[in-house]
Design a protein around this motif. Sequence first.
Motif, PDB file in Angstrom:
ATOM      1  N   ARG A  14       0.819  -1.213   0.000  1.00  0.00           N
ATOM      2  CA  ARG A  14       0.000   0.000   0.000  1.00  0.00           C
ATOM      3  C   ARG A  14       0.856   1.269   0.000  1.00  0.00           C
ATOM      4  O   ARG A  14       0.588   2.215  -0.734  1.00  0.00           O
ATOM      5  CB  ARG A  14      -0.913  -0.002   1.225  1.00  0.00           C
ATOM      6  N   GLU A  15       1.900   1.282   0.820  1.00  0.00           N
ATOM      7  CA  GLU A  15       2.707   2.496   0.979  1.00  0.00           C
ATOM      8  C   GLU A  15       3.760   2.664  -0.111  1.00  0.00           C
ATOM      9  O   GLU A  15       4.264   3.758  -0.336  1.00  0.00           O
ATOM     10  CB  GLU A  15       3.395   2.480   2.349  1.00  0.00           C
ATOM     11  N   LYS A  16       4.150   1.532  -0.745  1.00  0.00           N
ATOM     12  CA  LYS A  16       5.059   1.521  -1.904  1.00  0.00           C
ATOM     13  C   LYS A  16       6.518   1.820  -1.559  1.00  0.00           C
ATOM     14  O   LYS A  16       7.362   1.862  -2.453  1.00  0.00           O
ATOM     15  CB  LYS A  16       4.582   2.481  -3.009  1.00  0.00           C
ATOM     16  N   THR A  17       6.844   2.037  -0.290  1.00  0.00           N
ATOM     17  CA  THR A  17       8.238   2.172   0.130  1.00  0.00           C
ATOM     18  C   THR A  17       8.422   1.466   1.467  1.00  0.00           C
ATOM     19  O   THR A  17       7.511   1.448   2.302  1.00  0.00           O
ATOM     20  CB  THR A  17       8.679   3.645   0.292  1.00  0.00           C
ATOM     21  N   ILE A  18       9.632   0.903   1.665  1.00  0.00           N
ATOM     22  CA  ILE A  18       9.942   0.239   2.929  1.00  0.00           C
ATOM     23  C   ILE A  18       9.952   1.256   4.060  1.00  0.00           C
ATOM     24  O   ILE A  18       9.451   0.993   5.160  1.00  0.00           O
ATOM     25  CB  ILE A  18      11.309  -0.473   2.842  1.00  0.00           C
ATOM     26  N   SER A  19      10.510   2.427   3.792  1.00  0.00           N
ATOM     27  CA  SER A  19      10.650   3.430   4.851  1.00  0.00           C
ATOM     28  C   SER A  19       9.294   3.888   5.365  1.00  0.00           C
ATOM     29  O   SER A  19       9.070   3.977   6.585  1.00  0.00           O
ATOM     30  CB  SER A  19      11.457   4.633   4.340  1.00  0.00           C
ATOM     31  N   LYS A  20       8.373   4.178   4.473  1.00  0.00           N
ATOM     32  CA  LYS A  20       7.052   4.643   4.885  1.00  0.00           C
ATOM     33  C   LYS A  20       6.296   3.529   5.600  1.00  0.00           C
ATOM     34  O   LYS A  20       5.628   3.752   6.627  1.00  0.00           O
ATOM     35  CB  LYS A  20       6.267   5.114   3.659  1.00  0.00           C
ATOM     36  N   ALA A  21       6.392   2.302   5.073  1.00  0.00           N
ATOM     37  CA  ALA A  21       5.713   1.181   5.702  1.00  0.00           C
ATOM     38  C   ALA A  21       6.269   0.920   7.102  1.00  0.00           C
ATOM     39  O   ALA A  21       5.511   0.635   8.038  1.00  0.00           O
ATOM     40  CB  ALA A  21       5.855  -0.073   4.838  1.00  0.00           C
ATOM     41  N   ALA A  22       7.603   1.008   7.249  1.00  0.00           N
ATOM     42  CA  ALA A  22       8.218   0.805   8.561  1.00  0.00           C
ATOM     43  C   ALA A  22       7.724   1.852   9.552  1.00  0.00           C
ATOM     44  O   ALA A  22       7.476   1.556  10.729  1.00  0.00           O
ATOM     45  CB  ALA A  22       9.737   0.860   8.433  1.00  0.00           C
TER      46      ALA A  22
END
Length: 290
Positions: A14-22
């Motif tokens: 959903r967020e499309k980036t590891i950083s945002k998802a983390a």
Amino acid sequence: MELRVLNYFLTVAREKTISKAAEVLHLSQPTLSKQLKDFEDELGVKLFIRGNRYITLTEEGVYLANRGKEILSLVEITTANIHKSDMISGQIGIGAGETRAFEFIVERLHELKSKHPAINFQLYSGNANDVLDKIDHGLLDFGLVIDPVEKQKYDYLRLPLVDKWGLLVNNSSDLAGKDSITPNDLRQVPLLISNQSLVDNQLSEWFGGNLDSLNIIGTYNLLYNASLLVKENTSSALCIDGIINTTNTNLTFIPLSPSLTASINIVWKKQQSFSSASKAFLQLIQAEWN
């Protein structure tokens, strides 16, 4: 497959980036990356393609994302409905095609909610194929479907209600002044028809032949967007009465002649394990007609 890790995967999708998802998951990036790598190793497939800015899903990742949402939704519904209480509670999932008969369902839900405030609802709109698919996967308890539809593998109750077929036309159409629409009226008219699997057969029988002789320019699954094309006088739409409010619009609904009606059924999976809320709803429906 752990539900916790499946939720991690869906968050990254959903967020499309590891950083945002983390950040959303309150995890460190290295921890989340390791969880995802272990998840891919467990499944034996690659789920992500890591780009310069965004992560995109592989074909397998897209499939898992779609099914994963269904899995977590089913877990959430099951958890809510398994809660033990003296009161009747839980979620009732109901899907329906476009029909005024849904007013009957709404009246029953209102009655049930008044008696049992802890009940909540999940309402889904779609054609019969969509609704039955969600019932098959346990994502809905009941479906309100318009005949013709295959019901052999379901329990169902035919409601003493019918929908009437007709033609939705623009008021500037040559047909707008007619009291009814005959098969001959349709031969040269640009038409939109429902894409529900078996509807073509019903209309074909009414028409008295093959629908290939009609000027069908497109199909629809829900009528609203199709009605916008009718408003532009691009086409007319074969449809059910009462779905589109034509009051103070440039649209008119004209019934078919000879009349073509469709029965309406409420269906549910055979040997379904219902929540207390869904049991109460079904008992209310059955008592209404018995």
